[in-house]
Each structure stands twice: as C-alpha cells, then as structure tokens.
Motif scaffolding. Structure first.
Motif, PDB file in Angstrom:
ATOM      1  N   GLU A   1      35.302  25.644  -2.870  1.00 27.53           N
ATOM      2  CA  GLU A   1      33.882  25.285  -2.775  1.00 27.53           C
ATOM      3  C   GLU A   1      33.522  24.774  -1.380  1.00 27.53           C
ATOM      4  O   GLU A   1      32.426  25.036  -0.887  1.00 27.53           O
ATOM      5  N   LEU A   2      34.406  24.051  -0.767  1.00 24.37           N
ATOM      6  CA  LEU A   2      34.129  23.523   0.570  1.00 24.37           C
ATOM      7  C   LEU A   2      34.003  24.661   1.583  1.00 24.37           C
ATOM      8  O   LEU A   2      33.088  24.667   2.407  1.00 24.37           O
ATOM      9  N   LEU A   3      34.899  25.625   1.519  1.00 25.75           N
ATOM     10  CA  LEU A   3      34.839  26.752   2.446  1.00 25.75           C
ATOM     11  C   LEU A   3      33.664  27.681   2.150  1.00 25.75           C
ATOM     12  O   LEU A   3      33.120  28.303   3.066  1.00 25.75           O
ATOM     13  N   LEU A   4      33.271  27.783   0.896  1.00 25.51           N
ATOM     14  CA  LEU A   4      32.152  28.656   0.544  1.00 25.51           C
ATOM     15  C   LEU A   4      30.823  28.121   1.074  1.00 25.51           C
ATOM     16  O   LEU A   4      29.864  28.879   1.227  1.00 25.51           O
ATOM     17  N   GLN A   5      30.757  26.850   1.385  1.00 24.70           N
ATOM     18  CA  GLN A   5      29.541  26.274   1.958  1.00 24.70           C
ATOM     19  C   GLN A   5      29.381  26.663   3.429  1.00 24.70           C
ATOM     20  O   GLN A   5      28.283  26.578   3.968  1.00 24.70           O
ATOM     21  N   PHE A   6      30.460  27.092   4.078  1.00 22.23           N
ATOM     22  CA  PHE A   6      30.423  27.520   5.475  1.00 22.23           C
ATOM     23  C   PHE A   6      30.902  28.967   5.556  1.00 22.23           C
ATOM     24  O   PHE A   6      32.089  29.224   5.762  1.00 22.23           O
ATOM     25  N   PRO A   7      29.986  29.930   5.401  1.00 16.48           N
ATOM     26  CA  PRO A   7      30.391  31.338   5.325  1.00 16.48           C
ATOM     27  C   PRO A   7      31.100  31.842   6.596  1.00 16.48           C
ATOM     28  O   PRO A   7      32.018  32.660   6.494  1.00 16.48           O
ATOM     29  N   ALA A   8      30.708  31.369   7.772  1.00 18.11           N
ATOM     30  CA  ALA A   8      31.357  31.830   8.999  1.00 18.11           C
ATOM     31  C   ALA A   8      32.813  31.353   9.052  1.00 18.11           C
ATOM     32  O   ALA A   8      33.713  32.122   9.417  1.00 18.11           O
ATOM     33  N   LEU A   9      33.051  30.118   8.680  1.00 20.78           N
ATOM     34  CA  LEU A   9      34.413  29.586   8.658  1.00 20.78           C
ATOM     35  C   LEU A   9      35.235  30.274   7.569  1.00 20.78           C
ATOM     36  O   LEU A   9      36.398  30.608   7.772  1.00 20.78           O
ATOM     37  N   HIS A  10      34.608  30.517   6.421  1.00 20.57           N
ATOM     38  CA  HIS A  10      35.300  31.188   5.318  1.00 20.57           C
ATOM     39  C   HIS A  10      35.712  32.601   5.723  1.00 20.57           C
ATOM     40  O   HIS A  10      36.810  33.061   5.383  1.00 20.57           O
ATOM     41  N   ALA A  11      34.844  33.294   6.464  1.00 25.07           N
ATOM     42  CA  ALA A  11      35.148  34.659   6.898  1.00 25.07           C
ATOM     43  C   ALA A  11      36.356  34.685   7.835  1.00 25.07           C
ATOM     44  O   ALA A  11      37.144  35.639   7.815  1.00 25.07           O
ATOM     45  N   ILE A  12      36.533  33.657   8.625  1.00 27.59           N
ATOM     46  CA  ILE A  12      37.686  33.590   9.536  1.00 27.59           C
ATOM     47  C   ILE A  12      38.951  33.199   8.780  1.00 27.59           C
ATOM     48  O   ILE A  12      40.008  33.789   8.973  1.00 27.59           O
ATOM     49  N   LEU A  13      38.836  32.214   7.892  1.00 29.64           N
ATOM     50  CA  LEU A  13      40.021  31.670   7.235  1.00 29.64           C
ATOM     51  C   LEU A  13      40.600  32.575   6.155  1.00 29.64           C
ATOM     52  O   LEU A  13      41.716  32.332   5.690  1.00 29.64           O
ATOM     53  N   ILE A  14      39.889  33.603   5.724  1.00 31.49           N
ATOM     54  CA  ILE A  14      40.466  34.513   4.729  1.00 31.49           C
ATOM     55  C   ILE A  14      41.231  35.664   5.385  1.00 31.49           C
ATOM     56  O   ILE A  14      41.868  36.446   4.701  1.00 31.49           O
ATOM     57  N   LYS A  15      41.193  35.745   6.677  1.00 38.11           N
ATOM     58  CA  LYS A  15      41.939  36.786   7.395  1.00 38.11           C
ATOM     59  C   LYS A  15      43.429  36.440   7.406  1.00 38.11           C
ATOM     60  O   LYS A  15      43.832  35.278   7.369  1.00 38.11           O
ATOM     61  N   GLY A  16      44.246  37.476   7.444  1.00 41.38           N
ATOM     62  CA  GLY A  16      45.698  37.295   7.379  1.00 41.38           C
ATOM     63  C   GLY A  16      46.267  36.509   8.543  1.00 41.38           C
ATOM     64  O   GLY A  16      47.169  35.689   8.368  1.00 41.38           O
ATOM     65  N   TRP A  17      45.753  36.723   9.754  1.00 40.39           N
ATOM     66  CA  TRP A  17      46.300  36.017  10.907  1.00 40.39           C
ATOM     67  C   TRP A  17      46.008  34.526  10.833  1.00 40.39           C
ATOM     68  O   TRP A  17      46.825  33.711  11.258  1.00 40.39           O
ATOM     69  N   ALA A  18      44.827  34.156  10.278  1.00 37.60           N
ATOM     70  CA  ALA A  18      44.501  32.732  10.153  1.00 37.60           C
ATOM     71  C   ALA A  18      45.387  32.074   9.096  1.00 37.60           C
ATOM     72  O   ALA A  18      45.872  30.949   9.287  1.00 37.60           O
ATOM     73  N   ARG A  19      45.610  32.794   7.994  1.00 43.60           N
ATOM     74  CA  ARG A  19      46.507  32.264   6.959  1.00 43.60           C
ATOM     75  C   ARG A  19      47.924  32.117   7.505  1.00 43.60           C
ATOM     76  O   ARG A  19      48.608  31.130   7.231  1.00 43.60           O
ATOM     77  N   GLY A  20      48.372  33.095   8.271  1.00 43.42           N
ATOM     78  CA  GLY A  20      49.710  33.028   8.863  1.00 43.42           C
ATOM     79  C   GLY A  20      49.848  31.885   9.854  1.00 43.42           C
ATOM     80  O   GLY A  20      50.886  31.223   9.915  1.00 43.42           O
ATOM     81  N   LEU A  21      48.792  31.654  10.643  1.00 42.90           N
ATOM     82  CA  LEU A  21      48.814  30.553  11.606  1.00 42.90           C
ATOM     83  C   LEU A  21      48.910  29.204  10.887  1.00 42.90           C
ATOM     84  O   LEU A  21      49.712  28.335  11.274  1.00 42.90           O
ATOM     85  N   ILE A  22      48.141  29.044   9.829  1.00 35.96           N
ATOM     86  CA  ILE A  22      48.172  27.786   9.073  1.00 35.96           C
ATOM     87  C   ILE A  22      49.517  27.626   8.374  1.00 35.96           C
ATOM     88  O   ILE A  22      50.100  26.534   8.357  1.00 35.96           O
ATOM     89  N   SER A  23      50.048  28.709   7.814  1.00 34.23           N
ATOM     90  CA  SER A  23      51.362  28.640   7.178  1.00 34.23           C
ATOM     91  C   SER A  23      52.445  28.322   8.197  1.00 34.23           C
ATOM     92  O   SER A  23      53.411  27.621   7.888  1.00 34.23           O
ATOM     93  N   GLY A  24      52.301  28.834   9.400  1.00 37.13           N
ATOM     94  CA  GLY A  24      53.258  28.513  10.457  1.00 37.13           C
ATOM     95  C   GLY A  24      53.270  27.030  10.785  1.00 37.13           C
ATOM     96  O   GLY A  24      54.324  26.451  11.056  1.00 37.13           O
ATOM     97  N   LEU A  25      52.104  26.402  10.764  1.00 37.54           N
ATOM     98  CA  LEU A  25      52.054  24.951  10.974  1.00 37.54           C
ATOM     99  C   LEU A  25      52.771  24.215   9.843  1.00 37.54           C
ATOM    100  O   LEU A  25      53.427  23.197  10.074  1.00 37.54           O
ATOM    101  N   GLY A  26      52.657  24.739   8.624  1.00 31.88           N
ATOM    102  CA  GLY A  26      53.383  24.141   7.501  1.00 31.88           C
ATOM    103  C   GLY A  26      54.880  24.261   7.666  1.00 31.88           C
ATOM    104  O   GLY A  26      55.628  23.323   7.395  1.00 31.88           O
ATOM    105  N   VAL A  27      55.342  25.435   8.114  1.00 32.10           N
ATOM    106  CA  VAL A  27      56.774  25.631   8.344  1.00 32.10           C
ATOM    107  C   VAL A  27      57.257  24.713   9.471  1.00 32.10           C
ATOM    108  O   VAL A  27      58.353  24.148   9.404  1.00 32.10           O
ATOM    109  N   LEU A  28      56.446  24.551  10.493  1.00 28.16           N
ATOM    110  CA  LEU A  28      56.792  23.634  11.585  1.00 28.16           C
ATOM    111  C   LEU A  28      56.921  22.199  11.065  1.00 28.16           C
ATOM    112  O   LEU A  28      57.839  21.468  11.446  1.00 28.16           O
TER     113      LEU A  28
END
Length: 118
Positions: free
Chosen positions: A74-101
C-alpha cells in the motif's frame, strides 16, 4: 668513496634517544582511552549485533521477491513512479544485494570477534 663513519649511522643524538625511550615508557605504562567494557557486555553486544544483522539482512534479501509484500504494498502504491522503479528486476536485485551484504557483515563480526580485556 670513503666508508661511512659511526656518526653517519646514528640518526639521532644519545640525548634524543633517551627522551624517546622515556616517552615510550610513559606511553606503555599509561592506558590509552577508557578501559574496555566488561566481557559479558562485549559478548551481549556481539549477540545483539549479529542477531540484528542476520534478521535485517534476511528480511531485506527476501522481501523484494515476495510478491504479496512487494508488488501489492500500500505504501508503494501511493507513489506510482517509485513503484514503477522498485518492481524492476535490477532494483530488486540491488536491494537483495544490500541484504546479502548485511548478512555478510553479521557473520564476519561473529567470526572475527575478540574479547578486549584489561
């Protein structure tokens, strides 16, 4: 070429050497900084740090790939531009990489732990 004399080998005078030795003796006798924390507190802080890093790292590494939590947030759906970026594979991979770090930091702290005693 002439052979070097003893005075050329000596970088400092004897008076300077005694002052340096005296300063070194004072420096080794006096503790530097505050005394270390008790051992139980050092170990407790290590446990808290490792648990925090492992929990947060696992959460950040897995959360972007969890469809119900990421795509329908719901938080991301309130910001469509941010949601459009964060659903892309490279953004998910970047965030997951921070988790692995973060996971790596927690495990590294656990492996390289050392007690600091008086």
């Amino acid at each position: 070429m002439a052979a070097p004399t003893e005075s050329q080998f000596a970088a400092t005078s004897p008076q300077h050497q005694t002052r340096v030795e005296a300063a070194h003796a004072r420096a080794t006798d006096e503790p530097i900084g505050p005394p270390p924390a008790p051992i139980w507190l050092q170990r407790l802080s290590l446990v808290v740090l490792v648990v925090f890093c492992l929990y947060l790292g696992l959460l950040i590494a897995v959360l972007p790939w969890w469809k119900q939590m990421w795509d329908q947030n719901e938080l991301l759906l309130q910001f469509p531009a941010l949601h459009a970026i964060l659903i892309k594979g490279w953004a998910r991979g970047l965030i997951s990489g921070l988790g692995v770090l973060d996971l790596w930091i927690g495990i590294s702290e656990l492996i390289h732990y050392r007690d600091y005693r008086n």
